[in-house]
Structure formats: structure tokens, C-alpha cells
Scaffold this active site. Sequence first.
Site, PDB file in Angstrom:
ATOM      1  N   LYS A  86       0.789  -1.158  -0.036  1.00 62.08           N
ATOM      2  CA  LYS A  86       0.099   0.088   0.047  1.00 62.08           C
ATOM      3  C   LYS A  86       0.944   1.376  -0.018  1.00 62.08           C
ATOM      4  O   LYS A  86       0.684   2.306  -0.815  1.00 62.08           O
ATOM      5  CB  LYS A  86      -0.762  -0.001   1.239  1.00 62.08           C
ATOM      6  CG  LYS A  86      -1.496   1.430   1.384  1.00 62.08           C
ATOM      7  CD  LYS A  86      -2.596   1.367   2.618  1.00 62.08           C
ATOM      8  CE  LYS A  86      -1.817   1.416   4.017  1.00 62.08           C
ATOM      9  NZ  LYS A  86      -1.417   2.964   4.468  1.00 62.08           N
ATOM     10  N   ASN A  87       1.864   1.447   1.106  1.00 61.42           N
ATOM     11  CA  ASN A  87       2.780   2.586   1.061  1.00 61.42           C
ATOM     12  C   ASN A  87       3.565   2.821  -0.090  1.00 61.42           C
ATOM     13  O   ASN A  87       4.002   3.931  -0.098  1.00 61.42           O
ATOM     14  CB  ASN A  87       3.281   2.570   2.584  1.00 61.42           C
ATOM     15  CG  ASN A  87       2.300   2.763   3.403  1.00 61.42           C
ATOM     16  OD1 ASN A  87       1.110   2.925   3.070  1.00 61.42           O
ATOM     17  ND2 ASN A  87       2.514   2.338   4.755  1.00 61.42           N
ATOM     18  N   CYS A 101      -5.252  12.431  12.318  1.00 67.31           N
ATOM     19  CA  CYS A 101      -6.076  11.421  12.247  1.00 67.31           C
ATOM     20  C   CYS A 101      -5.838  10.545  13.609  1.00 67.31           C
ATOM     21  O   CYS A 101      -5.395  11.007  14.482  1.00 67.31           O
ATOM     22  CB  CYS A 101      -5.194  10.455  11.080  1.00 67.31           C
ATOM     23  SG  CYS A 101      -3.851   9.498  11.550  1.00 67.31           S
ATOM     24  N   ARG A 155      -0.125  14.310  12.723  1.00 65.77           N
ATOM     25  CA  ARG A 155       0.321  14.186  11.282  1.00 65.77           C
ATOM     26  C   ARG A 155       0.737  15.447  10.553  1.00 65.77           C
ATOM     27  O   ARG A 155       0.375  16.110   9.597  1.00 65.77           O
ATOM     28  CB  ARG A 155      -0.687  13.384  10.337  1.00 65.77           C
ATOM     29  CG  ARG A 155      -0.979  12.331  10.886  1.00 65.77           C
ATOM     30  CD  ARG A 155      -0.348  11.107  10.971  1.00 65.77           C
ATOM     31  NE  ARG A 155       0.395  10.633  10.107  1.00 65.77           N
ATOM     32  CZ  ARG A 155      -0.209   9.263   9.397  1.00 65.77           C
ATOM     33  NH1 ARG A 155      -1.299   9.026   9.532  1.00 65.77           N
ATOM     34  NH2 ARG A 155       0.469   8.734   8.337  1.00 65.77           N
ATOM     35  N   ASP A 169       4.082   0.199  11.940  1.00 64.12           N
ATOM     36  CA  ASP A 169       2.864  -0.265  11.449  1.00 64.12           C
ATOM     37  C   ASP A 169       2.696  -1.762  12.000  1.00 64.12           C
ATOM     38  O   ASP A 169       1.619  -2.182  11.497  1.00 64.12           O
ATOM     39  CB  ASP A 169       3.143  -0.196  10.262  1.00 64.12           C
ATOM     40  CG  ASP A 169       2.985   1.340   9.698  1.00 64.12           C
ATOM     41  OD1 ASP A 169       3.213   1.512   8.508  1.00 64.12           O
ATOM     42  OD2 ASP A 169       2.639   2.038  10.393  1.00 64.12           O
ATOM     43  N   ARG A 217      -9.022  -0.231   4.383  1.00 66.17           N
ATOM     44  CA  ARG A 217      -8.111   1.049   3.766  1.00 66.17           C
ATOM     45  C   ARG A 217      -6.976   0.277   3.468  1.00 66.17           C
ATOM     46  O   ARG A 217      -6.114   0.669   2.488  1.00 66.17           O
ATOM     47  CB  ARG A 217      -7.948   2.061   4.865  1.00 66.17           C
ATOM     48  CG  ARG A 217      -8.782   2.860   5.196  1.00 66.17           C
ATOM     49  CD  ARG A 217      -8.540   4.213   5.911  1.00 66.17           C
ATOM     50  NE  ARG A 217      -7.055   4.624   5.524  1.00 66.17           N
ATOM     51  CZ  ARG A 217      -6.033   4.893   6.216  1.00 66.17           C
ATOM     52  NH1 ARG A 217      -6.323   4.952   7.530  1.00 66.17           N
ATOM     53  NH2 ARG A 217      -4.985   5.162   5.782  1.00 66.17           N
TER      54      ARG A 217
HETATM   55  C1  EPZ Z   1       4.245   6.690   6.372  1.00 68.11           C
HETATM   56  O1  EPZ Z   1       3.476   7.641   6.939  1.00 68.11           O
HETATM   57  C2  EPZ Z   1       3.302   5.624   6.319  1.00 68.11           C
HETATM   58  N1  EPZ Z   1       2.146   5.891   5.361  1.00 68.11           N
HETATM   59  C3  EPZ Z   1       2.688   5.027   7.674  1.00 68.11           C
HETATM   60  O2  EPZ Z   1       1.875   4.079   7.403  1.00 68.11           O
HETATM   61  C4  EPZ Z   1       3.804   4.828   8.512  1.00 68.11           C
HETATM   62  O3  EPZ Z   1       3.151   4.537  10.010  1.00 68.11           O
HETATM   63  C5  EPZ Z   1       4.741   6.052   8.749  1.00 68.11           C
HETATM   64  O4  EPZ Z   1       5.369   6.207   7.522  1.00 68.11           O
HETATM   65  C6  EPZ Z   1       5.981   5.428   9.480  1.00 68.11           C
HETATM   66  O5  EPZ Z   1       6.538   4.663   9.200  1.00 68.11           O
HETATM   67  C7  EPZ Z   1       2.499   5.868   4.281  1.00 68.11           C
HETATM   68  O6  EPZ Z   1       3.452   5.893   3.525  1.00 68.11           O
HETATM   69  C8  EPZ Z   1       1.476   6.386   3.085  1.00 68.11           C
HETATM   70  P1  EPZ Z   1       6.180  10.179   8.870  1.00 68.11           P
HETATM   71  P2  EPZ Z   1       4.179   9.188   7.146  1.00 68.11           P
HETATM   72  O7  EPZ Z   1       6.152  11.265   8.098  1.00 68.11           O
HETATM   73  O8  EPZ Z   1       4.957   9.512   5.881  1.00 68.11           O
HETATM   74  C9  EPZ Z   1       5.994  13.252  12.197  1.00 68.11           C
HETATM   75  C10 EPZ Z   1      -0.074   2.640   7.816  1.00 68.11           C
HETATM   76  O9  EPZ Z   1      -0.244   2.014   8.883  1.00 68.11           O
HETATM   77  N2  EPZ Z   1       6.272  14.397  11.225  1.00 68.11           N
HETATM   78  O10 EPZ Z   1       7.322   9.181   8.806  1.00 68.11           O
HETATM   79  O11 EPZ Z   1       2.993  10.154   7.353  1.00 68.11           O
HETATM   80  C11 EPZ Z   1       4.582  12.271  12.306  1.00 68.11           C
HETATM   81  O12 EPZ Z   1       3.774  13.350  13.031  1.00 68.11           O
HETATM   82  C12 EPZ Z   1       0.426   4.037   7.885  1.00 68.11           C
HETATM   83  O13 EPZ Z   1       0.189   2.227   6.801  1.00 68.11           O
HETATM   84  C13 EPZ Z   1       6.463  15.586  11.521  1.00 68.11           C
HETATM   85  O14 EPZ Z   1       6.494  15.827  12.727  1.00 68.11           O
HETATM   86  O15 EPZ Z   1       4.993   9.069   8.528  1.00 68.11           O
HETATM   87  C14 EPZ Z   1       5.034  11.136  12.955  1.00 68.11           C
HETATM   88  O16 EPZ Z   1       5.065  11.367  14.392  1.00 68.11           O
HETATM   89  C15 EPZ Z   1       0.202   4.658   9.151  1.00 68.11           C
HETATM   90  N3  EPZ Z   1       6.358  16.562  10.626  1.00 68.11           N
HETATM   91  C16 EPZ Z   1       6.502  10.786  12.590  1.00 68.11           C
HETATM   92  O17 EPZ Z   1       7.136  12.250  12.048  1.00 68.11           O
HETATM   93  C17 EPZ Z   1       6.423  16.312   9.357  1.00 68.11           C
HETATM   94  O18 EPZ Z   1       6.352  17.253   8.499  1.00 68.11           O
HETATM   95  C18 EPZ Z   1       6.638  10.061  11.264  1.00 68.11           C
HETATM   96  O19 EPZ Z   1       6.007  10.193  10.219  1.00 68.11           O
HETATM   97  C19 EPZ Z   1       6.103  14.753   8.753  1.00 68.11           C
HETATM   98  C20 EPZ Z   1       6.214  13.791   9.849  1.00 68.11           C
END
Ligand code: EPZ
Length: 479
Positions: free
Chosen positions: A68-69, A162, A167, A353, A445
Site C-alpha cells: 500500500k505505502n 488522524c 500528522r 505499523d 483501507r
Molecule cells: C508513512 O506515514 C506511512 N504511510 C505510515 O503508514 C507509517 O506509519 C509511517 O510512514 C512511519 O513508518 C504511508 O506511507 C502512506 P512520517 P508518514 O512522516 O509519511 C512526524 C499505515 O499504517 N512528522 O514518517 O505520514 C509525524 O507526525 C500508515 O500504513 C512531523 O512531525 O509518516 C510522525 O510522528 C500509518 N512533521 C513521524 O514524523 C512532518 O512534516 C513519522 O511520520 C512529517 C512527519
Amino acid sequence: MVKYRISGTIETKLNPNFYYLRLRPEDKPITYSPSSTNAKPQPEEDNSVLEIYGKHSLKGQVKISGAKNSALAIMAGTLLCSEECRLTNVPQLVDIQRMGQILSAFGVKLQRQGEVLDLDTSNLHESNAPYELVSQLRASFFVIGAVLARLGTARIPLPGGCAIGARPVELHVRGLQTLGAHVEIEHGVVHAVVKGDRLKGAKIYLDYPSVGATETLMMAATLADGETIIDNAAQEPEVIDLANFCLAMGANIVGAGTKRIVINGVPKLHAVDYAIIPDRIEAGTFLVAGAITRSEITIAPVIPEHLIAAINKLQAIGVKVVSDTPDSLRVIPSYNLLGTDIETQPYPGFPTDMQAQFMALLTVSEGDSVVTETVFENRLRHVAELNRMGADIRVRGNNAIIRGVAHLSGAPVLATDLRASAALVIAGLAAEGKTIIQGLHHLDRGYDNLEGKLRQLGAKIQRTSGEVVQPVFTPTPYS
Ligand code: EPZ
């Protein structure tokens, strides 16, 4: 007349709309449009539930779908190219449908046939993404880098928080500004405009190795003028898959999968056919399902290297996982499950995840375990539901302290997010009696026919309308 292929057992006599029927139209390709009905995601208010009779062992082999990701990021990546791309091994998921709707809002023509998705991005007539679509899929924000690089302007609503966390996207925005974009955030919309005719290569350091920010900025830099260096980049396999997709289109990217990614911008990209990697999180979910039901199952196709952290933790719990072929994994059951501690980290650390699924396993593992969630601030909501099934878990900040119990008992529970729903399915497979899971819009999803695949392995699981129906099989639990 459209022909349908019915997979699963025929039990239409009880409830033709819901029972085990999984309709996959054949011959007729699906097209997407912002308001197309056939791509309309399942409404949150859908009352269907999963009923699971636990304590049945599983056996056999299960096919793992595309990731998915990866698929979501690569669908966004097609916007960088003005020719038609073909993606294969694309999973059938609500999130993929939603990304399809968002891309078609920009003017992309999409056609789907089974696991093949054709995306014609030659005529983008829009750089605004509709809020009602973005708010349903956070990952859709990742399109901002590609739209900006391709069209020179992009207006993408802030995705908002969410179930698992706030996020925020400031790392995406700050990175785009460093690449020379003028960015304003007003009325909940991020409006980015390129100063001059192209983004300019630059050095970017990410305060946190965010997957999404790495993907957004890597896509933007692919068409920028000059060299971009992203330091403290995310190293997830999905980031590598996106980079490989861009490389196949003619991009110049080095170092994806390491902490430093170097991108030299190119003026134009060309069309490709590209196969999405297997979903390591779906694969890990089945490994845990095998472990908790003390079953020997094989999962394929997988890239075992992507699951090292999860396999290490399974071995610490006492469950062996072997690879009979380079693209498969087999669980060797253990009757003594031992407690262990887990701390989620960015890749190659233990994936957030997989946290909920492992917590379900640790509820019936001997002794105490501590699970620490460090990536998302609100990703322990499954604890209350697991406790409803007889688990013994206490939460202290971002730690869950688990005391192993002899067994779980089936109960009505509510899924609160995607991976929490998978954890409840896993707990239901091990519990005595019947578990009823509500909130399946979360599960759909991110899991492609989870209950159908589990049923093929011998699980007693069915999706029903939520109305009371008599089971079609007699549950004979294993002792
Ligand atoms: C990706 O989300 C995945 N989603 C998530 O999978 C996964 O949990 C996550 O990476 C971590 O591995 C997709 O790829 C579509 P991050 P993403 O930016 O990119 C903070 C699932 O279950 N952050 O690495 O949104 C954020 O709040 C989903 O399949 C900031 O603070 O994750 C979080 O605490 C859920 N500022 C941490 O970093 C930013 O600008 C990690 O987020 C961006 C992120």
C-alpha cells in the site's frame, strides 16, 4: 453484460450482499473520477462486521499483495511524467481508490484491471486537490512535490490529524521552500509556487526521517535544476521503491535506502511499466497470525530482508521463521510464547505499523512485555479493545505494559485505526469463542481481502452485515 468472478465460498443464501462474496469485475476495466461511484470508498457508517471463531489453527500458503505505502507514493510519482505509465501488483484497497480519485481531480486518466493500473498523466488541467478527498487520505499530501515540480504551482489542503496522531507536514513545506518554492498556508490550504521556471537543487536536512517528507522532496527534486541532497532521509523500503520507479522513468537518484539521498534533476521523464514491491506489513501481519495460532503457514511473495526487525522479535518470542525460497517465509510454531520488549523506530528499526499486531501476540506470551510507541503520539488505542478480550495491559505515556495471560476470550470490539483493526483480527483468531469486530472501514483501507485470505488458511472468519445470523460452520476449537 459485465461478468463477475466470485472468490470464496457461496453462502449467498444467508445474506447475498455481505457473506464472503468478494466481487472482482473481470474484463471491464475500472475508471476513476473524482466522483466516480465504482471507486467510491466504503462509507465510515458501513455496519458490516467481522465474526471470528477463535482457536482454529491455520495451514497452507497465502499470497501477499503489493505494498500500500509504495503504491500510494508511486501513484503520486506518475504525476512527474507526462506519458502513460503502467503499474502492476497494485493492491485492491480503499486508500488506492482514494488516491485514484485525487489524481483524476488533477486530470489523470486511470484505468484499472485487476492488479494492473494504467495512469495517463499527459493532460493535467488542475493543480488544486479537493479538501474532501485529501482529508480522507493523508498520504495524498505527498502529491504536492510532484505537482509543484510538474506544473510550477500546487494548492493542496493540509491533511489534518488522524486517529494515530496530529500528522503535521512542516518538514514537507520547509523542504519545498529550500528548493526555492514560495509557500503560503491560508485557510487550511498549502499554496506553493515555483520562483522562476524550475525548482532549484539544494541541501536539505530533515529534523526527523519522515517517510512522507523524504518522498515528497525526492519527487520534487527529480525535475529540479541542479543537485539536491536530502540528509537524515527515511530509509524505508517504500522510499527505495519510489526511487526505483523514478529511476526507471529516467531520473538520477543515488542513495535511496540510506540516510543521504542525492538527486540530480532532469528536465523530463518517460513512461514505464513498474511492479510494486510486496507489502511487508501485510506479510508481517500473517507471520503474527501464524505465531498466535501456533500454525505453520507460508507467506509469499515477500522480500525477507524487509522484515528483519519483525522476524528478530518473533524469534525473541520463541517463534522460528525460515525462508524455503528467496521470496517466501514460513512460520514454525512454538507452544511457549515468551514476553519481550519492543520499541518502534524508523526503518530499519521495528516498524510502528507492526506494533499493534505484536501487542496482540504479547498478550498471550508468558511474563511481562513493554511496548514503546515512539513514532506516533496516539497509537495505543487498541489497548482498551484488547483488554476487553481479557488481556492485561496498562498504558503509561507511550508505553504499554503487558502481563501475559493464559488465553483471550472473544468479545465485540471496535477497530480504531488500520493496524489496530489487524491486531483485533489476530487476537480474535486466538481467542476462545466468538469475536465481533466493528469499524471495518479502517481495515479495508489497508488490507486486500484479509478475511478471504485467512479463510483460505482455515480460519473461521466471516464478514456479515452486522445483523444477527447463525454461523454456517460448527466451531471445533483446538485445545
Ligand atoms: C508513512 O506515514 C506511512 N504511510 C505510515 O503508514 C507509517 O506509519 C509511517 O510512514 C512511519 O513508518 C504511508 O506511507 C502512506 P512520517 P508518514 O512522516 O509519511 C512526524 C499505515 O499504517 N512528522 O514518517 O505520514 C509525524 O507526525 C500508515 O500504513 C512531523 O512531525 O509518516 C510522525 O510522528 C500509518 N512533521 C513521524 O514524523 C512532518 O512534516 C513519522 O511520520 C512529517 C512527519
